[in-house]
Design a protein around this motif. Structure first.
Motif: not given
Ligand SMILES: [Fe+2]
Length: 495
Positions: A251-272
């Motif tokens: 299974q994928f984990s969104l925590e892994t996708v978002l790990a180390g991202k510290t601001d909302p911009q970085a979160d959005i870029a990682a999720l995209d």
């Protein structure tokens, strides 16, 4: 027809099974022998052939001294033109939370032809874990008290569950098609591991998986085939799938996708990047290549011979389900931090076009697309049955705008649903928000336990959700019902 019993003796014992048209066994019409041995934890299965289609039979087992088992009732599938067939569908029966009132109800109602269990027939946790000691029903004492890991643990857990009177009654009066989900091995299991498997302390996953499979196949009235198809006259082909241990990738984990991202911009870029990259990987497997090919061929063969419905008997939701973005604003105070964090993450995922549950088909979009395209190519009337979530769901399924079929997700027998951790949101408000957010979702119930009966005719499939009056007390009284139908060829539900 597969007949199941368990007989404990000093040493391996030859049992006789008998099948009869009448309950008194005055004239058994079939008889055979099967061994009960410690190698199979004293569980024994007789296989009967040559019975007439579409009728009820009685069966029993006889021990060498003449002792007879309780009499069981079972039923053969119809052949050729058939008027109606009724499936009683269950999932997620956690012993510790309470009574299996859904099982008791269907035995008493006596209006189904076949029981279908979509998995989480048992749970692997230690006593005091799920349920925790506060939520555990004091009448339901679990054995073993530890998490089940070894073969002897799994066997003892099945023994506990199958000593339940409503579970026994269900199996006594109806044949069952069963599939395992994750908790028959360990939470969020996949081919090569599980969220709730720690190899440092619990040993090799392959050994645990083998133990889980062995105990299931000993204690459940199932064949050893990992997946199989069953023909219900001209009404339906039932495809029993394994979405867990056969071909599923981790299974994928969104925590892994978002790990180390510290601001909302970085979160959005990682999720995209995740959504267009890893998540969409066309090679991603849920059934595995062999089962994928088998299902595609089976769907085509089913429609080619004029079968009305193609029914997937399987574990996890296939409809697209995102978390309502409006939900976070409505939760108010009084929810624990971990629930808030989970809601924030799922609202963010939803905003990025990602689903709520990466453990369902939603985490394997390429695998889902293969199944949907196979169903479209076969011109199937697809009905997907799903369990796993503990809540009730009804979806119209689409692929690139084309109608694929419908999905009916069954509420749990006893495991708690959304209401248990989203306690500050009213269930009807939550259901409305979910339906508004998700185009395919037509109806949801997030707060009740029970089961559903799917009635098939060649023209229509009608599902009745039957809600138990809780699981704290043993009771067959219903709190209510909800009917949802679909006409053959429509690919949509009338909610
Ligand atoms: Fe479950």
């Amino acid at each position: 027809m597969l007949l199941w019993t368990r007989y404990v003796a000093e040493a391996e014992t030859a049992l006789t099974w008998q099948v009869s048209e009448t309950e008194d066994f005055a004239k058994p019409i079939a008889e055979g022998s099967v061994a009960a041995s410690p190698a199979r934890d004293w569980c024994a299965k007789g296989v009967v052939t040559g019975l007439s289609p579409d009728r009820w039979y009685f069966y029993r087992f006889l021990a060498p001294g003449g002792a007879a088992s309780p009499v069981g009732r079972t039923r053969t599938l119809p052949e050729g033109p058939s008027a109606t067939f009724r499936l009683a569908v269950f999932s997620c029966s956690n012993f510790g939370f309470g009574w299996f009132n859904a099982y008791g109800h269907v035995a008493e109602a006596n209006d189904a032809d076949l029981a279908v269990h979509l998995g989480d027939y048992i749970y692997e946790y230690a006593a005091g874990t799920y349920p925790d000691t506060g939520a555990a029903n004091p009448e339901r004492v679990l054995a073993p008290t530890t998490e089940i890991v070894a073969l002897t643990d799994y066997r003892l857990r099945y023994a506990t569950y199958r000593a339940d009177p409503d579970c026994q009654r269900l199996h006594q009066v109806l044949p069952m098609i069963a599939v395992w989900d994750d908790h028959e091995s360990a939470n969020d299991s996949y081919k090569d591991g599980a969220q709730n498997h720690q190899s440092e302390t619990e040993g090799d996953w392959a050994a645990r998986k083998a133990a889980a499979k062995q105990a299931y196949r000993e204690w459940m009235p199932v064949s050893d085939a990992p997946y199989a198809a069953y023909q219900v006259g001209d009404l339906a082909t039932l495809f029993r799938l394994d979405t867990r241990l056969e071909g599923r990738e981790k299974q994928f984990s969104l925590e892994t996708v978002l790990a180390g991202k510290t601001d909302p911009q970085a979160d959005i870029a990682a999720l995209d990047a995740f959504r267009t990259g890893e998540w969409a990987n066309p090679e991603r497997q849920l059934l595995g290549q062999a089962q994928d090919a088998w299902l595609a061929e089976g769907l085509a063969a089913s429609t080619a011979k004029g079968t009305a419905w193609q029914v997937l008997v399987q574990q996890v939701l296939i409809g697209n389900l995102k978390s309502p973005q409006s939900l976070y604003a409505q939760i108010g105070d009084g929810l624990p931090d971990y629930v808030r964090q989970r809601l924030t993450a799922s609202a963010m995922a939803s905003k990025a076009g990602l689903p709520l549950n990466m453990d369902a088909w939603d985490g394997y979009p390429a695998a889902r697309e293969r199944v949907f395209k196979a169903a479209l190519a076969a011109d199937a009337n697809l009905i997907v049955l799903a369990g796993d979530t503990h809540n009730g769901w009804a979806f119209d399924l689409t692929q690139d705008g084309a109608k694929v079929g419908v999905e009916l997700g069954v509420c749990s027998v006893s495991s708690p649903g959304f209401e248990s951790y989203l306690s500050t949101i009213k269930p009807d408000v939550l259901a409305a928000a979910l339906v508004a957010e998700n185009e395919q979702l037509k109806w949801a119930d997030t707060a009740q336990r029970g089961y559903m009966v799917v009635e098939l005719t060649t023209a229509r499939a009608t599902t009745e959700y039957r809600f138990s009056t809780g699981v704290k007390q043993r009771s067959t009284t219903l709190a209510g019902t909800k009917r949802i139908a679909t006409d053959k060829g429509s690919g949509t539900l009338a909610v």
